[in-house]
Scaffold this active site. Structure first.
Site, PDB file in Angstrom:
ATOM      1  CG  HIS A 191      -4.651   2.559  -3.232  1.00 48.14           C
ATOM      2  ND1 HIS A 191      -3.847   2.165  -2.191  1.00 48.14           N
ATOM      3  CD2 HIS A 191      -5.812   2.984  -2.678  1.00 48.14           C
ATOM      4  CE1 HIS A 191      -4.513   2.346  -1.044  1.00 48.14           C
ATOM      5  NE2 HIS A 191      -5.698   2.844  -1.326  1.00 48.14           N
ATOM      6  N   GLY A 251       9.365 -13.052   8.381  1.00 46.29           N
ATOM      7  CA  GLY A 251       9.835 -13.346   7.027  1.00 46.29           C
ATOM      8  C   GLY A 251      11.261 -12.899   6.798  1.00 46.29           C
ATOM      9  N   GLY A 273       6.781  -8.321  -3.226  1.00 44.93           N
ATOM     10  CA  GLY A 273       6.913  -7.142  -2.371  1.00 44.93           C
ATOM     11  C   GLY A 273       6.829  -7.519  -0.898  1.00 44.93           C
TER      12      GLY A 273
END
Lengths: 297, 297
Positions: free
Chosen positions: B81, B161, B170
């Site tokens: 996916h 962030g 990630g």
């Protein structure tokens, strides 16, 4: 968790203090939700709608019977609605994880407790102990005033409580029944005889659908007529079946459906069954409806 | 009471210990209901379905991001996916007394917290800060591996962030969107080109209904074909509209509808809207459905 509805009817619709004392039995009780109550001055009657867990509901209803026994005096009661007691009727209706058989048990539990308070009790509808007691109208026939004699007849011996009339509180009916769907179909005509003829074809007594009661009514302000129905078992006779049969009968008069009305509360499954028919949905489950996840387990 | 759904997706579908540590964040928390979670080995991904009150859900989701940050190492992740981070996506969906705008707020609250954990965050769908970020496929393009470069592009500066890639975790996408209704219509033909042609006419990009995405698919075992749809705003484009348009397009091929499928959860209002259309119900209200009385206030 088990959920049940209970819709007790009290023979007081004018004195708001007395009504408040009765309704107070249903406030702030864990497991009991007071949906609504409507005092009716003309009927001199208050209908209370409750939903919740069986045991707390049963307890609160019995408490309310004690209060009604104190504050209502049937020797002085007048009102437009047929009635036989201070607490006239107490029907139980299954909602979730509860069967009609369970509701018959609840009716017996309440019936016994009300009997123990000295009030004669008749079980009716699905809780009836004889076929003659199924129909509330038959049980209530003669009303409060007539029960001083009626109660003496062997065939009208009460199911619970004393075998003689309670003059102050009258008698109480307790029942179990399936959720009833009130469904009206409005037709594009002002000829009430057409609504009448269709009602007769669609209802059980006329050879129509097993669980449909229907009458024809004029809707004068709208210049239309209505087939007004009670669907007494929507699981077996679905709402869409009643609607489709009415459409099919209306065709012979060249009449079409203007609109329909679902009155009051309708169980989700009744809505699903009809949506599933019209939308040809394969394998739809009750708990695919998002909101069912928000119901307490 | 406010109710929201959240469906976080984690890039771990094989190690059941790790998955359990993540899912543990959603167990036994007041106001948080874990509907379901499905670890997928091939995708190496677990989709968690939550429903509940916004604040407890937000708190639990942030906690789960901390756990995922510890137990998942994206440098070693493989799976079928598309994914861009250990917590790949966190969509919020309104359920009750909550708007999509509220969900945009929740997405920002979670986005900020995840950013503070040192993980770059992209807001997408209705929470997107630029039109380019509306579409998840566009945001996720290049996947985890590509983000080491993509994050340096000025147009792909994260919303929250650090402005540089987090190799272990990630990046994470956080979004707000409307409840999507997955609705399939199965046709009485085995010619997939007919389903294709109908899908093209009914979907937004082809000039059809505004909030419909559709493709044509073969259903080989059934010898039928399917128009498979996502209705991305059932309040504005109702399920019945999609169904009726498909029927009308199918007529030109002399093809009829065999059945339909509603996949997964469907909001009660979507069901009501279609029932109301087909049954011509006048003035039906959401809270006439009995079960809505059983939902906590």
């Amino acid at each position: 968790m088990k959920k049940v509805m209970c819709i007790p009817n009290y023979s007081e619709g004018r004195d708001l203090d007395k009504i408040d004392k009765i309704v107070e039995c249903f406030r702030g009780k864990e497991g009991v939700k007071l949906i609504d109550y409507q005092p009716d001055k003309d009927h001199n009657r208050t209908v209370v709608e409750l939903i919740g867990e069986p045991e707390p509901i049963i307890k609160a209803v019995i408490e309310s019977v004690k209060v009604a026994q104190e504050v209502i005096d049937m020797t002085k009661h007048e009102g437009g609605h047929p009635r036989m007691g201070a607490v006239d009727v107490i029907p139980f209706i299954p909602v979730k994880n509860v069967t009609t058989e369970d509701c018959v048990e609840y009716a017996n539990e309440v019936g016994k407790a009300v009997g123990d308070l000295g009030i004669p009790v008749y079980l009716y509808e699905d809780a009836a102990t004889t076929p003659d007691r199924k129909n509330l109208a038959k049980v209530r026939k003669g009303q409060y005033e007539g029960f001083f004699e009626k109660i003496k007849l062997p065939e009208w011996k009460p199911d619970y409580g004393p075998q003689e009339m309670n003059a102050k509180s009258g008698v109480t009916g307790v029942s179990a029944r399936f959720h009833l769907v009130a469904f009206n179909v409005n037709l594009n005509t002002d000829k009430v005889e057409i609504a009448d003829a269709i009602a007769k074809k669609v209802r059980h007594v006329g050879g129509g659908l097993r669980f449909v009661k229907a009458i024809g009514l004029p809707l004068e302000e709208r210049g239309q007529v209505q087939v007004s129905m009670n669907l007494v078992n929507f699981e077996k006779t679905a709402v869409y079946q009643a609607l489709e049969m009415i459409k099919s009968e209306a065709k012979r008069y060249g009449v079409s459906v203007y609109g329909t009305e679902l009155i009051g509360l309708i169980p989700l499954q009744a809505l699903i069954d009809s949506a599933q028919y019209y939308m040809q949905i394969e394998n739809f489950e009750y708990d695919q409806v998002l909101e069912t996840l928000l119901i307490e387990e």
